[in-house]
Design a protein around this motif. Structure first.
Motif, PDB file in Angstrom:
ATOM      1  N   ARG A  82       3.786  -3.486 -11.946  1.00 36.56           N
ATOM      2  CA  ARG A  82       3.922  -4.194 -10.760  1.00 36.56           C
ATOM      3  C   ARG A  82       2.848  -4.120  -9.849  1.00 36.56           C
ATOM      4  N   PHE A  83       2.542  -2.945  -9.797  1.00 40.80           N
ATOM      5  CA  PHE A  83       1.037  -2.633  -9.040  1.00 40.80           C
ATOM      6  C   PHE A  83      -0.052  -3.528  -9.377  1.00 40.80           C
ATOM      7  N   HIS A  84      -0.338  -3.627 -10.640  1.00 40.83           N
ATOM      8  CA  HIS A  84      -1.165  -4.497 -11.378  1.00 40.83           C
ATOM      9  C   HIS A  84      -1.349  -5.957 -10.963  1.00 40.83           C
ATOM     10  N   GLU A  85       0.133  -6.302 -10.956  1.00 43.42           N
ATOM     11  CA  GLU A  85       0.198  -7.975 -11.063  1.00 43.42           C
ATOM     12  C   GLU A  85       0.232  -8.324  -9.812  1.00 43.42           C
ATOM     13  N   ASP A 148       8.040   5.168   5.590  1.00 44.71           N
ATOM     14  CA  ASP A 148       7.521   4.218   4.678  1.00 44.71           C
ATOM     15  C   ASP A 148       6.225   3.391   5.024  1.00 44.71           C
ATOM     16  N   VAL A 149       6.470   2.855   6.226  1.00 44.97           N
ATOM     17  CA  VAL A 149       5.399   2.053   6.794  1.00 44.97           C
ATOM     18  C   VAL A 149       4.131   2.721   7.034  1.00 44.97           C
ATOM     19  N   ASP A 150       4.699   4.106   7.590  1.00 44.26           N
ATOM     20  CA  ASP A 150       3.215   4.919   8.018  1.00 44.26           C
ATOM     21  C   ASP A 150       2.446   5.613   6.729  1.00 44.26           C
ATOM     22  N   THR A 151       3.305   5.527   5.650  1.00 42.98           N
ATOM     23  CA  THR A 151       2.762   6.163   4.487  1.00 42.98           C
ATOM     24  C   THR A 151       2.358   5.113   3.408  1.00 42.98           C
ATOM     25  N   LEU A 152       3.292   4.666   2.761  1.00 39.15           N
ATOM     26  CA  LEU A 152       3.029   3.521   1.814  1.00 39.15           C
ATOM     27  C   LEU A 152       2.509   2.404   2.478  1.00 39.15           C
ATOM     28  N   GLY A 153       2.931   2.005   3.454  1.00 32.36           N
ATOM     29  CA  GLY A 153       2.541   0.767   3.916  1.00 32.36           C
ATOM     30  C   GLY A 153       0.934   0.913   4.411  1.00 32.36           C
ATOM     31  N   LYS A 154       0.408   2.002   5.174  1.00 29.66           N
ATOM     32  CA  LYS A 154      -0.596   2.206   5.393  1.00 29.66           C
ATOM     33  C   LYS A 154      -1.599   2.582   4.072  1.00 29.66           C
ATOM     34  N   PHE A 155      -1.188   2.873   3.075  1.00 35.75           N
ATOM     35  CA  PHE A 155      -1.876   3.223   1.908  1.00 35.75           C
ATOM     36  C   PHE A 155      -2.276   1.846   1.293  1.00 35.75           C
ATOM     37  N   TYR A 156      -1.464   1.020   1.195  1.00 35.93           N
ATOM     38  CA  TYR A 156      -1.724  -0.429   0.529  1.00 35.93           C
ATOM     39  C   TYR A 156      -2.580  -1.155   1.415  1.00 35.93           C
ATOM     40  N   MET A 157      -2.492  -1.033   2.741  1.00 35.82           N
ATOM     41  CA  MET A 157      -3.187  -1.647   3.682  1.00 35.82           C
ATOM     42  C   MET A 157      -4.699  -1.104   3.441  1.00 35.82           C
ATOM     43  N   THR A 158      -4.946  -0.048   3.324  1.00 33.45           N
ATOM     44  CA  THR A 158      -6.212   0.617   3.286  1.00 33.45           C
ATOM     45  C   THR A 158      -6.759   0.116   1.889  1.00 33.45           C
ATOM     46  N   LEU A 159      -6.149  -0.173   0.729  1.00 32.82           N
ATOM     47  CA  LEU A 159      -6.620  -0.683  -0.449  1.00 32.82           C
ATOM     48  C   LEU A 159      -6.901  -2.164  -0.104  1.00 32.82           C
ATOM     49  N   MET A 160      -5.996  -2.787   0.554  1.00 26.55           N
ATOM     50  CA  MET A 160      -6.349  -4.228   1.083  1.00 26.55           C
ATOM     51  C   MET A 160      -7.489  -4.321   1.770  1.00 26.55           C
ATOM     52  N   MET A 161      -7.795  -3.719   2.809  1.00 31.53           N
ATOM     53  CA  MET A 161      -9.073  -3.777   3.552  1.00 31.53           C
ATOM     54  C   MET A 161     -10.128  -3.394   2.757  1.00 31.53           C
ATOM     55  N   GLY A 162      -9.978  -2.387   1.696  1.00 32.89           N
ATOM     56  CA  GLY A 162     -11.327  -2.229   0.818  1.00 32.89           C
ATOM     57  C   GLY A 162     -11.568  -3.297  -0.065  1.00 32.89           C
ATOM     58  N   ARG A 176     -11.870  -5.024  -9.750  1.00 35.31           N
ATOM     59  CA  ARG A 176     -10.698  -5.894 -10.253  1.00 35.31           C
ATOM     60  C   ARG A 176      -9.447  -5.188 -10.254  1.00 35.31           C
ATOM     61  N   ALA A 177      -8.227  -5.800 -10.352  1.00 33.03           N
ATOM     62  CA  ALA A 177      -7.113  -5.235 -10.502  1.00 33.03           C
ATOM     63  C   ALA A 177      -6.759  -4.441 -11.780  1.00 33.03           C
ATOM     64  N   ASP A 178      -7.446  -4.531 -12.668  1.00 35.92           N
ATOM     65  CA  ASP A 178      -7.314  -3.579 -14.076  1.00 35.92           C
ATOM     66  C   ASP A 178      -7.962  -2.415 -13.591  1.00 35.92           C
ATOM     67  N   GLY A 183      -7.522   3.209 -11.988  1.00 37.84           N
ATOM     68  CA  GLY A 183      -7.875   4.471 -10.980  1.00 37.84           C
ATOM     69  C   GLY A 183      -6.642   5.155 -10.583  1.00 37.84           C
ATOM     70  N   LEU A 184      -5.717   4.316 -10.375  1.00 40.69           N
ATOM     71  CA  LEU A 184      -4.383   5.074  -9.749  1.00 40.69           C
ATOM     72  C   LEU A 184      -3.737   5.907 -10.872  1.00 40.69           C
ATOM     73  N   ARG A 185      -3.614   5.435 -12.303  1.00 40.12           N
ATOM     74  CA  ARG A 185      -3.093   6.139 -13.210  1.00 40.12           C
ATOM     75  C   ARG A 185      -3.783   7.331 -13.376  1.00 40.12           C
ATOM     76  N   ARG A 186      -5.086   7.331 -13.265  1.00 42.08           N
ATOM     77  CA  ARG A 186      -5.756   8.636 -13.490  1.00 42.08           C
ATOM     78  C   ARG A 186      -5.567   9.688 -12.342  1.00 42.08           C
ATOM     79  N   VAL A 187      -5.315   9.064 -11.237  1.00 41.16           N
ATOM     80  CA  VAL A 187      -4.960   9.972 -10.132  1.00 41.16           C
ATOM     81  C   VAL A 187      -3.606  10.545 -10.360  1.00 41.16           C
TER      82      VAL A 187
END
Length: 204
Positions: A82-85, A148-162, A176-178, A183-187
């Protein structure tokens, strides 16, 4: 359409052509076929109108993150698949000609010259963080807890802005998405989590 809608559509076109700083109230009036008084009456100020126009542009693009408003087929909430897609769909919008994402970089670079626009978009960013969580984790936006907004949401928005910064600066070397998924899988793997490796080799 009434003046309010005409102004919004005109402001959207001006933003895509000129950006925030170079767009004047007269540009919007000329593009929308309205008058200067209408901006104050309907939106309060030019900057408030530009902020709403940007939000509308981003919302239109965001509708394509999930095809037809549904999660990617065959993926489980919270999974690497799901993350990748989802991120592949996000990145696809950054590759599209006329994408509005470059405007985010203008706000970051020129925000001190556009304090009202910045303040409006800072408030909208929290709701964007809330909205992206169900795309990746499932559930309904209205049920997302503040934690969740303050943790997951901010995490995803950080990825988005990057990603926006990378794709605006140099698409040739942008993530790229892959690559992001690997990178996430390795973390997760390094932290002791047990997750299956994603399918590799497909285009982002």
């Amino acid at each position: 359409m009434g003046h309010r809608e005409d102004l919004l559509e005109g402001a959207k076109r001006c933003l895509l052509e000129k950006g925030f700083v170079r767009t004047t109230a007269r540009d919007i009036v000329r593009e929308s076929g309205t008058n200067l008084a209408s901006i104050g009456y309907h939106y309060g100020s030019k900057d408030a109108l530009l902020a709403q126009a940007y939000i509308a542009l981003v919302e239109a693009v965001s509708d394509t993150f999930e095809a037809g408003g549904h999660p990617p087929a065959g993926t489980e909430p919270g999974s690497l698949e799901r993350f990748h897609e989802v991120w592949r769909n996000v990145i696809r919008t950054m590759r599209t000609p006329g994408s509005p994402w470059h405007l985010s970089m203008e706000i970051i670079a020129m925000g001190d010259k556009l304090p009202e626009v910045r303040d409006h978009l800072a408030k909208a960013q929290r709701e964007a963080a809330r909205g992206v969580i169900p795309m990746l984790m499932g559930g309904l936006e209205e049920d997302v807890p503040e934690d969740d907004v303050d943790t997951l949401g901010k995490f995803y928005m950080t990825l988005m802005m990057g990603l926006i910064a990378q794709w605006t600066f140099d698409p040739g070397t942008a993530t790229r998405a892959d690559e992001l998924t690997e990178g996430l899988r390795r973390v997760v793997e390094a932290s002791g989590g047990k997750v299956p490796g994603p399918t590799t080799g497909e285009p982002s």
